[in-house]
Motif scaffolding. Structure first.
Motif, PDB file in Angstrom:
ATOM      1  N   ALA A  27       2.969   4.216   8.261  1.00 36.51           N
ATOM      2  CA  ALA A  27       2.961   4.816   6.936  1.00 36.51           C
ATOM      3  C   ALA A  27       2.307   3.914   5.903  1.00 36.51           C
ATOM      4  N   ALA A  28       2.548   2.620   6.013  1.00 39.43           N
ATOM      5  CA  ALA A  28       2.084   1.694   4.983  1.00 39.43           C
ATOM      6  C   ALA A  28       0.597   1.405   5.060  1.00 39.43           C
ATOM      7  N   PHE A  29       0.000   1.507   6.254  1.00 37.01           N
ATOM      8  CA  PHE A  29      -1.373   1.029   6.424  1.00 37.01           C
ATOM      9  C   PHE A  29      -2.343   2.110   6.882  1.00 37.01           C
ATOM     10  N   GLN A  30      -2.070   3.373   6.522  1.00 33.36           N
ATOM     11  CA  GLN A  30      -2.962   4.494   6.833  1.00 33.36           C
ATOM     12  C   GLN A  30      -3.318   4.535   8.318  1.00 33.36           C
ATOM     13  N   VAL A  31      -2.316   4.327   9.149  1.00 29.48           N
ATOM     14  CA  VAL A  31      -2.494   4.359  10.598  1.00 29.48           C
ATOM     15  C   VAL A  31      -2.027   5.712  11.118  1.00 29.48           C
ATOM     16  N   GLY A  32      -2.939   6.477  11.675  1.00 26.84           N
ATOM     17  CA  GLY A  32      -2.588   7.783  12.216  1.00 26.84           C
ATOM     18  C   GLY A  32      -2.070   7.705  13.627  1.00 26.84           C
ATOM     19  N   GLN A  33      -2.546   6.705  14.381  1.00 24.66           N
ATOM     20  CA  GLN A  33      -2.163   6.553  15.781  1.00 24.66           C
ATOM     21  C   GLN A  33      -1.718   5.120  16.033  1.00 24.66           C
ATOM     22  N   LEU A  34      -0.506   4.961  16.532  1.00 26.59           N
ATOM     23  CA  LEU A  34      -0.046   3.646  16.977  1.00 26.59           C
ATOM     24  C   LEU A  34       0.629   3.870  18.323  1.00 26.59           C
ATOM     25  N   MET A  77       0.838  -1.183   0.000  1.00 23.00           N
ATOM     26  CA  MET A  77       0.000   0.000   0.000  1.00 23.00           C
ATOM     27  C   MET A  77       0.881   1.244   0.000  1.00 23.00           C
ATOM     28  N   ALA A  78       0.379   2.321  -0.588  1.00 22.99           N
ATOM     29  CA  ALA A  78       1.150   3.545  -0.648  1.00 22.99           C
ATOM     30  C   ALA A  78       1.221   4.212   0.711  1.00 22.99           C
ATOM     31  N   SER A  79       2.303   4.927   0.958  1.00 31.00           N
ATOM     32  CA  SER A  79       2.458   5.647   2.209  1.00 31.00           C
ATOM     33  C   SER A  79       1.714   6.969   2.101  1.00 31.00           C
ATOM     34  N   THR A  80       0.783   7.206   2.995  1.00 31.08           N
ATOM     35  CA  THR A  80      -0.007   8.432   2.992  1.00 31.08           C
ATOM     36  C   THR A  80      -0.265   8.853   4.417  1.00 31.08           C
ATOM     37  N   THR A  81      -0.590  10.125   4.571  1.00 27.15           N
ATOM     38  CA  THR A  81      -1.120  10.589   5.837  1.00 27.15           C
ATOM     39  C   THR A  81      -2.632  10.411   5.777  1.00 27.15           C
TER      40      THR A  81
END
Length: 275
Positions: free
Chosen positions: A185-192, A1-5
């Motif tokens: 970055a890879a999985f559209q995760v804003g909070q980890l 998957m693309a890296s996105t915010t």
């Protein structure tokens, strides 16, 4: 998957595109399953229903209470809670496709009159203050840009003494870990967040944290069983979505579950104070 915010539109489109797949793959339980160990042969859908049960049990749902499912997916957890606990559930999702699928699912339930779904954003809830007895957020807050907004909204719409249950992946690697950064970055995760970070954020947002359980080895740690499920459903998935998509699905599962002990999974119960 693309890296996105991640942003609301991106997340909504992502779930628009995967709604049909989740209905087939995991019967609408759009969260990770729970297996006790490698010898636990519970089917994947029932293993996922265990998480829903653990979330309901963590906040002690009672018949007649009104629950907000913030990030309800295609509605299976909301329907399950309504049927098993006798509660009234309102679910919201940023995906209009998911909301429509969830409504169709609710119509088939014996608890249909106690279930409602809407297209909505947990950052801006369209409900009055003190509306709900409980709020659940199952693998949805990971997509938040800023936790302060949804947590403030949850506190606002909860009545005094109302409960909040969160189930989500957690960061077990050290803060600043390159592997954790790649995962987000890879999985559209804003909070980890780590469990202590979750507790701190909840307290800062005005919640009393009452219980938390780290069950990562039984949840994220068992995730490669998704590949078994993909193999089991290969022909059905290929006929519906194509061989290329099935191959991409399997690759994405290998990538998602490649982080081992760096990723955990927690269920956290909190409460809006009575005063």
């Amino acid at each position: 998957m693309a890296s996105t915010t991640p942003n609301t539109d991106d997340i909504g489109r992502m779930y628009d595109e995967t709604a049909a797949l989740s209905q087939i793959f995991i019967d609408g339980q759009e969260h990770l399953p729970y297996w006790y160990d490698d010898h636990d042969d519970t089917p994947v859908v029932e293993a996922a229903r265990r998480i829903t049960r653990k979330v309901g049990a963590a906040i002690g749902l009672r018949p007649g209470e009104h629950v907000l499912d913030a990030g309800c997916g295609v509605g299976a957890p909301a329907v399950q809670l309504a049927e098993e606990h006798g509660v009234r559930v309102t679910g919201i999702t940023v995906s209009s496709v998911q909301a429509a699928e969830a409504r169709r699912r609710a119509e088939r339930s014996a608890a249909a009159t106690r279930i409602a779904f809407a297209h909505g954003d947990y950052n801006h809830l369209d409900y009055p203050d003190d509306t709900f007895d409980a709020v659940i957020a199952v693998e949805s807050l990971m997509h938040a840009d800023d936790l302060a907004a949804p947590l403030a909204e949850f506190r606002r719409v909860l009545r005094p003494g109302g409960r909040l249950a969160i189930a989500d992946c957690t960061r077990e690697a050290p803060a600043g870990s390159e592997r954790a950064a790649r995962f987000t970055a890879a999985f559209q995760v804003g909070q980890l967040l780590s469990v202590p970070e979750w507790i701190s954020r909840l307290r800062t947002s005005g919640f009393d944290v009452e219980e938390y359980t780290q069950c990562g080895p039984r949840v994220y740690g068992m995730g490669l069983r998704y590949l078994d499920r993909a193999n089991e459903l290969h022909d059905e998935l290929a006929s519906r979505f194509g061989e290329e998509m099935v191959g991409e699905l399997k690759r994405s599962y290998r990538d998602y579950f490649a982080y081992g002990a760096d990723i955990g999974y927690a269920i956290i119960a909190a409460r809006r104070p009575y005063l």
